[in-house]
Design a protein around this motif. Structure first.
Motif, PDB file in Angstrom:
ATOM      1  N   VAL A  17      -1.022  71.653  69.846  1.00  0.00           N
ATOM      2  CA  VAL A  17      -1.934  71.397  71.082  1.00  0.00           C
ATOM      3  C   VAL A  17      -1.189  71.129  72.695  1.00  0.00           C
ATOM      4  O   VAL A  17       0.438  70.670  71.754  1.00  0.00           O
ATOM      5  N   ALA A  18      -1.688  72.379  73.358  1.00  0.00           N
ATOM      6  CA  ALA A  18      -0.418  72.748  74.348  1.00  0.00           C
ATOM      7  C   ALA A  18      -0.540  71.734  75.666  1.00  0.00           C
ATOM      8  O   ALA A  18      -2.292  71.894  75.413  1.00  0.00           O
ATOM      9  N   PHE A  19       0.027  71.360  76.721  1.00  0.00           N
ATOM     10  CA  PHE A  19      -0.040  70.912  78.166  1.00  0.00           C
ATOM     11  C   PHE A  19       0.630  71.145  78.562  1.00  0.00           C
ATOM     12  O   PHE A  19       2.310  70.605  78.410  1.00  0.00           O
ATOM     13  N   LEU A  20       0.482  72.714  79.260  1.00  0.00           N
ATOM     14  CA  LEU A  20       1.366  73.319  79.958  1.00  0.00           C
ATOM     15  C   LEU A  20       1.374  72.912  81.488  1.00  0.00           C
ATOM     16  O   LEU A  20       0.893  72.422  82.246  1.00  0.00           O
ATOM     17  N   GLY A  21       2.644  74.138  82.112  1.00  0.00           N
ATOM     18  CA  GLY A  21       2.176  73.725  83.364  1.00  0.00           C
ATOM     19  C   GLY A  21       2.778  73.042  84.196  1.00  0.00           C
ATOM     20  O   GLY A  21       2.865  72.090  84.956  1.00  0.00           O
TER      21      GLY A  21
ATOM     22  N   GLY B 254      -6.421  71.161  79.884  1.00  0.00           N
ATOM     23  CA  GLY B 254      -5.670  71.680  81.663  1.00  0.00           C
ATOM     24  C   GLY B 254      -6.161  73.161  81.274  1.00  0.00           C
ATOM     25  O   GLY B 254      -4.539  74.101  81.775  1.00  0.00           O
ATOM     26  N   SER B 255      -6.733  74.068  80.911  1.00  0.00           N
ATOM     27  CA  SER B 255      -6.013  75.261  79.808  1.00  0.00           C
ATOM     28  C   SER B 255      -6.660  76.378  81.042  1.00  0.00           C
ATOM     29  O   SER B 255      -5.264  77.470  81.142  1.00  0.00           O
ATOM     30  N   GLY B 256      -7.063  76.188  82.156  1.00  0.00           N
ATOM     31  CA  GLY B 256      -6.669  77.379  83.520  1.00  0.00           C
ATOM     32  C   GLY B 256      -7.450  78.118  82.880  1.00  0.00           C
ATOM     33  O   GLY B 256      -8.147  78.868  81.994  1.00  0.00           O
ATOM     34  N   THR B 257      -6.422  79.570  83.318  1.00  0.00           N
ATOM     35  CA  THR B 257      -6.931  80.645  82.824  1.00  0.00           C
ATOM     36  C   THR B 257      -6.276  81.165  81.358  1.00  0.00           C
ATOM     37  O   THR B 257      -6.624  82.544  81.066  1.00  0.00           O
ATOM     38  N   ALA B 258      -5.754  80.272  81.025  1.00  0.00           N
ATOM     39  CA  ALA B 258      -5.074  80.715  80.300  1.00  0.00           C
ATOM     40  C   ALA B 258      -3.709  82.035  79.975  1.00  0.00           C
ATOM     41  O   ALA B 258      -3.602  82.560  79.024  1.00  0.00           O
ATOM     42  N   GLU B 259      -3.711  81.767  80.919  1.00  0.00           N
ATOM     43  CA  GLU B 259      -3.043  83.215  81.378  1.00  0.00           C
ATOM     44  C   GLU B 259      -1.331  83.191  80.238  1.00  0.00           C
ATOM     45  O   GLU B 259      -1.183  83.859  79.148  1.00  0.00           O
ATOM     46  N   LYS B 260      -0.389  81.913  80.123  1.00  0.00           N
ATOM     47  CA  LYS B 260       0.844  81.997  79.637  1.00  0.00           C
ATOM     48  C   LYS B 260       0.206  81.692  78.252  1.00  0.00           C
ATOM     49  O   LYS B 260       0.965  82.272  77.048  1.00  0.00           O
TER      50      LYS B 260
ATOM     51  N   VAL C 165      -9.389  73.027  76.879  1.00  0.00           N
ATOM     52  CA  VAL C 165     -10.061  71.541  77.715  1.00  0.00           C
ATOM     53  C   VAL C 165      -9.768  71.949  78.776  1.00  0.00           C
ATOM     54  O   VAL C 165      -8.413  71.895  79.067  1.00  0.00           O
ATOM     55  N   ASP C 166     -11.104  71.860  79.303  1.00  0.00           N
ATOM     56  CA  ASP C 166     -10.767  71.770  81.456  1.00  0.00           C
ATOM     57  C   ASP C 166     -11.681  71.689  82.194  1.00  0.00           C
ATOM     58  O   ASP C 166     -12.833  71.667  82.093  1.00  0.00           O
ATOM     59  N   VAL C 167     -11.451  70.745  83.359  1.00  0.00           N
ATOM     60  CA  VAL C 167     -12.725  70.383  84.123  1.00  0.00           C
ATOM     61  C   VAL C 167     -13.461  71.222  84.493  1.00  0.00           C
ATOM     62  O   VAL C 167     -14.687  71.342  85.079  1.00  0.00           O
ATOM     63  N   THR C 168     -13.285  73.054  84.897  1.00  0.00           N
ATOM     64  CA  THR C 168     -13.506  73.564  85.653  1.00  0.00           C
ATOM     65  C   THR C 168     -14.085  74.505  85.014  1.00  0.00           C
ATOM     66  O   THR C 168     -14.081  75.527  84.168  1.00  0.00           O
ATOM     67  N   GLU C 169     -16.098  74.620  85.166  1.00  0.00           N
ATOM     68  CA  GLU C 169     -16.088  74.559  83.339  1.00  0.00           C
ATOM     69  C   GLU C 169     -16.661  76.589  83.656  1.00  0.00           C
ATOM     70  O   GLU C 169     -16.041  77.462  82.665  1.00  0.00           O
ATOM     71  N   ALA C 170     -16.348  77.237  85.067  1.00  0.00           N
ATOM     72  CA  ALA C 170     -16.532  78.986  84.516  1.00  0.00           C
ATOM     73  C   ALA C 170     -15.000  79.294  84.350  1.00  0.00           C
ATOM     74  O   ALA C 170     -14.960  80.328  84.093  1.00  0.00           O
TER      75      ALA C 170
ATOM     76  N   VAL D  10     -13.301  78.154  81.660  1.00  0.00           N
ATOM     77  CA  VAL D  10     -13.096  78.183  80.083  1.00  0.00           C
ATOM     78  C   VAL D  10     -14.425  78.968  79.847  1.00  0.00           C
ATOM     79  O   VAL D  10     -13.758  79.775  78.756  1.00  0.00           O
ATOM     80  N   ARG D  11     -14.936  79.034  80.354  1.00  0.00           N
ATOM     81  CA  ARG D  11     -16.240  79.902  80.035  1.00  0.00           C
ATOM     82  C   ARG D  11     -15.603  81.850  80.483  1.00  0.00           C
ATOM     83  O   ARG D  11     -15.616  82.294  79.023  1.00  0.00           O
ATOM     84  N   ARG D  12     -14.770  81.842  81.546  1.00  0.00           N
ATOM     85  CA  ARG D  12     -14.035  83.115  81.749  1.00  0.00           C
ATOM     86  C   ARG D  12     -12.754  83.554  80.391  1.00  0.00           C
ATOM     87  O   ARG D  12     -13.009  84.764  80.203  1.00  0.00           O
ATOM     88  N   CYS D  13     -12.283  82.188  80.582  1.00  0.00           N
ATOM     89  CA  CYS D  13     -11.311  82.810  79.025  1.00  0.00           C
ATOM     90  C   CYS D  13     -11.798  82.390  77.627  1.00  0.00           C
ATOM     91  O   CYS D  13     -11.055  83.454  76.912  1.00  0.00           O
ATOM     92  N   ALA D  14     -13.351  82.244  77.591  1.00  0.00           N
ATOM     93  CA  ALA D  14     -13.422  82.253  76.174  1.00  0.00           C
ATOM     94  C   ALA D  14     -13.887  83.716  75.799  1.00  0.00           C
ATOM     95  O   ALA D  14     -13.589  84.394  74.794  1.00  0.00           O
ATOM     96  N   ASP D  15     -14.265  84.213  77.248  1.00  0.00           N
ATOM     97  CA  ASP D  15     -15.016  85.598  76.359  1.00  0.00           C
ATOM     98  C   ASP D  15     -13.723  86.402  77.052  1.00  0.00           C
ATOM     99  O   ASP D  15     -14.277  87.616  75.805  1.00  0.00           O
ATOM    100  N   GLU D  16     -13.061  86.608  77.775  1.00  0.00           N
ATOM    101  CA  GLU D  16     -11.912  87.625  77.992  1.00  0.00           C
ATOM    102  C   GLU D  16     -10.845  87.273  76.547  1.00  0.00           C
ATOM    103  O   GLU D  16     -10.676  88.534  75.621  1.00  0.00           O
TER     104      GLU D  16
END
Ligand SMILES: C[S@@+](CC[C@H](N)C(=O)[O-])C[C@H]1O[C@@H](n2cnc3c(N)ncnc32)[C@H](O)[C@@H]1O
Length: 338
Positions: A171-175, A98-104, A124-129, A131-137
């Motif tokens: 293995v991080a499970f945050l938030g 549930g990585s989301g934006t991975a900000e933290k 690992v996240d259900v929102t494809e955009a 996962v792709r965005r945080c991979a690039d950034e």
């Protein structure tokens, strides 16, 4: 093991691979969950369906709200203790559920980079955009980092997490997302997560919100600006779009309360009047009585003892528990007992 629906390497130097296990039409098991959840005597839907692109944006806004303390509290723990976590784990890899934006997560990645161990990040996240965005950034910001992204459901696709290499993994499970499970399902899920970890080598880094003054808890899920209410109604917009339903989201009121006995927050949507909803893709007609409520999320709050017991039931031993200065949120490290 099913092959991914799509496997795309988005970086020419091979540092990014994104595998998607959500096939079009099978998106997040939405159809099954809606059919099952809206035909129960007490209607309910699982919270993962909030998170289309709009839902993910709204969640980001929630994290910035004055009332929503968990993100700031968890971040402050990471800022204070990331170097110590890096030292205690020696991790070269972070798998984040549930990585989301991975900000933290950046705070932790920076600490691993400073320790000279950082090698791979597996969001690992259900929102494809997302996962792709945080991979690039992240590959742009952390030189030499490899990202193996998984677009999938952490309840169904954990077997697709790549095998750990020689280095220790976190293995991080945050938030506080673990709080979205009911108590029995939570222990079952933690047992599955424990299988991604090698005893004495790897660690689970788990973020849990703590039991506190109900007024503080309820405000966090019912903000004055109404962002959480919009986020809550977003699930109805997702069902309208994906399954052709005719929900009137504005005709549902946002409800959030702390159940003192179970020690969890519940979010619900309350029908403001009698309503009839058609969901053509499912051939389903659903009636709502005036003021009938649909449960959309639970968010369990923890005491240190509850945390210890849940981890022990999943075969994990708590090795460290860290809290923010105000004692609102906890981050814990645990490892399989073997
Ligand atoms: C509460 S947010 C937390 C995001 C981030 N980890 C944080 O701490 O701010 C939950 C995240 O988990 C993702 N998510 C929810 N249910 C999921 C599921 N079943 N499988 C994979 N991701 C899920 C959502 O898309 C969202 O990014």
């Amino acid at each position: 093991m099913n092959p991914p629906a799509s496997a795309v390497s988005t970086a020419t130097d091979g540092t990014i691979v994104v595998h998607s296990y959500l096939r079009p039409g099978e998106e997040r098991t939405l159809a099954e969950d809606v059919l099952d959840g809206l035909t129960k005597p007490f209607k309910e839907l699982p919270p993962k369906h909030f998170y289309d692109t709009r839902g993910a944006e709204l969640f980001d806004q929630i994290c910035e709200l004055p009332e929503y303390y968990p993100t700031r509290a968890e971040r402050s723990i990471l800022v204070l203790h990331a170097a110590q976590i890096a030292h205690a784990t020696g991790a070269g890899e972070i798998v984040e559920l549930g990585s989301g934006t991975a900000e933290k997560t950046r705070v932790l990645l920076s600490a691993l980079a400073a320790a000279g161990t950082l090698r791979r990040y597996v969001p690992v996240d259900v929102t494809e955009a997302m996962v792709r965005r945080c991979a690039d950034e992240l590959t742009a910001d952390f030189g030499g980092l490899h990202v193996h992204g998984i677009v999938g459901d952490f309840e169904r696709h954990l077997s697709h997490v790549p095998r750990a290499d020689d280095e220790p993994r976190i293995v991080a499970f945050l938030g506080g997302t673990i709080g979205n499970f009911t108590p029995g399902a939570r222990r079952r899920f933690l047992r599955q997560v424990a299988r991604l970890l090698r005893p004495g080598v790897d660690h689970l880094l788990l973020g849990t919100d703590l039991v506190k003054d109900p007024a503080v808890l309820e405000a966090a899920y019912d903000d004055a600006a109404g962002v959480t209410a919009e986020f809550n109604r977003n699930v109805l917009r997702v069902i309208n779009r994906e399954l052709g339903a005719d929900f009137e989201p504005e005709a549902f009121e946002h409800v959030a309360f702390f159940d003192r006995e179970r020690e969890w927050i519940e979010m619900r949507l309350r029908a403001s009047r009698r309503m009839h909803v058609s969901i053509p893709e499912l051939g389903l007609e659903v009636d709502f009585a005036a003021r009938e409520e649909l449960r959309t999320e639970i968010s369990a709050k923890f005491t240190p003892q509850r945390l210890r017991d849940d981890l022990a039931a999943a075969g994990l031993e708590l090795t460290q528990i860290l809290t923010d200065p105000a004692g609102q949120f906890a981050l814990s490290l645990s490892t399989p007992t073997g």
